[in-house]
Design an enzyme around this catalytic site. Structure first.
Site, PDB file in Angstrom:
ATOM      1  N   SER A 140      54.695   8.950  41.332  1.00  0.00           N
ATOM      2  CA  SER A 140      54.457   9.445  39.971  1.00  0.00           C
ATOM      3  C   SER A 140      53.782  10.803  40.067  1.00  0.00           C
ATOM      4  CB  SER A 140      53.522   8.478  39.225  1.00  0.00           C
ATOM      5  OG  SER A 140      53.047   9.070  38.028  1.00  0.00           O
ATOM      6  N   TYR A 153      45.712   3.566  39.230  1.00  0.00           N
ATOM      7  CA  TYR A 153      47.152   3.871  39.314  1.00  0.00           C
ATOM      8  C   TYR A 153      47.368   5.191  40.044  1.00  0.00           C
ATOM      9  CZ  TYR A 153      51.892   4.882  37.463  1.00  0.00           C
ATOM     10  OH  TYR A 153      53.230   5.189  37.312  1.00  0.00           O
TER      11      TYR A 153
HETATM   12  N1  NAD Z   1      57.546   4.959  32.726  1.00  0.00           N
HETATM   13  C1  NAD Z   1      56.918   6.011  33.214  1.00  0.00           C
HETATM   14  O1  NAD Z   1      56.508   6.930  32.487  1.00  0.00           O
HETATM   15  C2  NAD Z   1      56.695   6.142  34.700  1.00  0.00           C
HETATM   16  C3  NAD Z   1      56.231   7.371  35.189  1.00  0.00           C
HETATM   17  C4  NAD Z   1      55.993   7.518  36.540  1.00  0.00           C
HETATM   18  C5  NAD Z   1      56.234   6.455  37.408  1.00  0.00           C
HETATM   19  N2  NAD Z   1      56.669   5.270  36.911  1.00  0.00           N
HETATM   20  C6  NAD Z   1      56.869   4.184  37.857  1.00  0.00           C
HETATM   21  O2  NAD Z   1      58.184   3.681  37.786  1.00  0.00           O
HETATM   22  C7  NAD Z   1      58.194   2.313  38.187  1.00  0.00           C
HETATM   23  C8  NAD Z   1      58.943   1.491  37.154  1.00  0.00           C
HETATM   24  O3  NAD Z   1      58.244   1.571  35.919  1.00  0.00           O
HETATM   25  P1  NAD Z   1      58.956   1.426  34.508  1.00  0.00           P
HETATM   26  O4  NAD Z   1      58.459   2.539  33.677  1.00  0.00           O
HETATM   27  O5  NAD Z   1      60.418   1.218  34.679  1.00  0.00           O
HETATM   28  O6  NAD Z   1      58.224   0.111  33.998  1.00  0.00           O
HETATM   29  P2  NAD Z   1      58.789  -1.222  33.301  1.00  0.00           P
HETATM   30  O7  NAD Z   1      57.580  -1.913  32.818  1.00  0.00           O
HETATM   31  O8  NAD Z   1      59.874  -0.914  32.353  1.00  0.00           O
HETATM   32  O9  NAD Z   1      59.425  -2.024  34.535  1.00  0.00           O
HETATM   33  C9  NAD Z   1      58.620  -2.489  35.572  1.00  0.00           C
HETATM   34  C10 NAD Z   1      59.223  -3.764  36.138  1.00  0.00           C
HETATM   35  O10 NAD Z   1      58.395  -4.185  37.235  1.00  0.00           O
HETATM   36  C11 NAD Z   1      58.204  -5.587  37.139  1.00  0.00           C
HETATM   37  N3  NAD Z   1      56.967  -5.963  37.837  1.00  0.00           N
HETATM   38  C12 NAD Z   1      55.688  -5.757  37.445  1.00  0.00           C
HETATM   39  N4  NAD Z   1      54.851  -6.282  38.342  1.00  0.00           N
HETATM   40  C13 NAD Z   1      55.605  -6.837  39.329  1.00  0.00           C
HETATM   41  C14 NAD Z   1      55.309  -7.538  40.517  1.00  0.00           C
HETATM   42  N5  NAD Z   1      54.052  -7.795  40.888  1.00  0.00           N
HETATM   43  N6  NAD Z   1      56.347  -7.947  41.292  1.00  0.00           N
HETATM   44  C15 NAD Z   1      57.618  -7.694  40.929  1.00  0.00           C
HETATM   45  N7  NAD Z   1      57.962  -7.056  39.799  1.00  0.00           N
HETATM   46  C16 NAD Z   1      56.968  -6.644  39.003  1.00  0.00           C
HETATM   47  C17 NAD Z   1      58.138  -5.861  35.643  1.00  0.00           C
HETATM   48  O11 NAD Z   1      58.394  -7.230  35.355  1.00  0.00           O
HETATM   49  C18 NAD Z   1      59.226  -4.919  35.130  1.00  0.00           C
HETATM   50  O12 NAD Z   1      60.495  -5.531  35.119  1.00  0.00           O
HETATM   51  C19 NAD Z   1      56.723   1.914  38.356  1.00  0.00           C
HETATM   52  O13 NAD Z   1      56.372   1.987  39.727  1.00  0.00           O
HETATM   53  C20 NAD Z   1      55.985   2.970  37.581  1.00  0.00           C
HETATM   54  O14 NAD Z   1      54.673   3.164  38.035  1.00  0.00           O
HETATM   55  C21 NAD Z   1      56.914   5.091  35.581  1.00  0.00           C
END
Ligand code: NAD
Length: 276
Positions: A140, A153
């Protein structure tokens, strides 16, 4: 020929958001995908929608045994492992440091950094034996700049970026590439969870949130899960074959600093202070 024909990928956090969009795109591009998550209803339904190319497995990435079992499933049912996308993650406790319970800090680090480490630990031998592989860790912009997330985070993501570099230098020697992606703000359910909203309430506010994110970076639109999935597809495939140890920033330019119009307005204000 599709870009991932005959490949096998394991994607964690694949029931929703970026992981789900990546699983869908990887399958479209010929890969078979093991979709790992703790949300069995959504994950199972998504894998069924994708058909025989996909399989769902319950895997909590904070548990070493679950990650190992998911990797073993990819080998057993799909014949090997070409790509691991360690993507599962979520926000930590947003509070001043003195108010963050140590257990909450540990949980966030386990879900993000420790999980990426465990994934590499068990995927590396499988890929080395095949003579190739691509590991993609979800980092991120919060991992290299302040102000975009809670403390736990941010430092966990910083660890992911450096873990990626360290692992890349070791595994690159075996033709196993390790890279990470740093998104800015992406419109996903992550914000619903962080805000403690129901899916229904969040869905109602989604147009406003998407509009809000339009102004977060120079590129005048919000980042969608597909934007990150396409970056992951590139890192998974042969087109990025000489890319190793990279932190691919996909944030519309956000982390570079101020957009041009903001800069102009700042300069204008300085001019007003100086010249009246
Ligand atoms: N959305 C953003 O703005 C953003 C920005 C930078 C990085 N990210 C990163 O992208 C990745 C995906 O995030 P997203 O935005 O798609 O979120 P999201 O909440 O839409 O999806 C995350 C998924 O991870 C699963 N999850 C959570 N804890 C878990 C665990 N312990 N074991 C297995 N699965 C688990 C959840 O059930 C969910 O399906 C993450 O690592 C997040 O930090 C997201």
């Amino acid at each position: 020929m599709a870009r991932l024909d005959g490949r096998v990928a394991l994607i964690t956090g694949a029931a929703d958001g970026i992981g789900l969009a990546s699983a869908q795109l990887f399958v479209e591009e010929g890969s078979r995908v093991v979709m790992a998550d703790i949300d069995d209803d959504r994950g199972g339904a998504a894998a069924r929608d994708l058909g025989r190319q996909a399989a769902y497995v319950h895997a909590d990435v904070t548990r070493e045994a679950d990650i190992k079992a998911a990797l073993d499933l990819a080998v057993r049912d799909f014949g090997g492992l070409d790509c691991l996308m360690s993507n599962a993650g979520g926000a930590g406790v947003f509070a001043p440091i003195q108010d963050i319970p140590v257990e909450a800090f540990d949980r966030t680090v386990a879900q993000i950094l420790r999980a990426a480490f465990i994934g590499i630990k068990y995927a590396a031998p499988l890929m080395k034996a095949r003579g190739r592989g691509s590991i993609i860790n979800m980092a991120s912009v919060a991992g290299f700049r302040t102000g975009d997330s809670d403390h736990s985070y941010a430092v966990a993501k910083a660890g992911v970026i450096h873990l990626t570099r360290m692992a890349a230098m070791e595994l690159g020697e075996s033709n196993v590439r390790v890279n990470c992606i740093s998104p800015g703000f992406v419109v996903t359910g992550a914000f619903q969870k962080a805000a403690g909203m129901t899916r229904e309430a969040y869905a109602l506010r989604l147009p406003q949130l998407t509009e809000h994110f339009t102004s977060f970076q120079p590129v005048p639109r919000a980042c969608l899960p597909g934007d990150i999935a396409r970056a992951a597809l590139w890192l998974a495939g042969d087109e990025s074959g000489f890319v190793n140890g990279a932190n691919l920033i996909v944030d519309g330019g956000r982390s570079n600093g101020k957009a041009w119009t903001e800069c102009l307005s700042d300069m204008g204000r300085i001019g007003t202070v100086l010249l009246g």
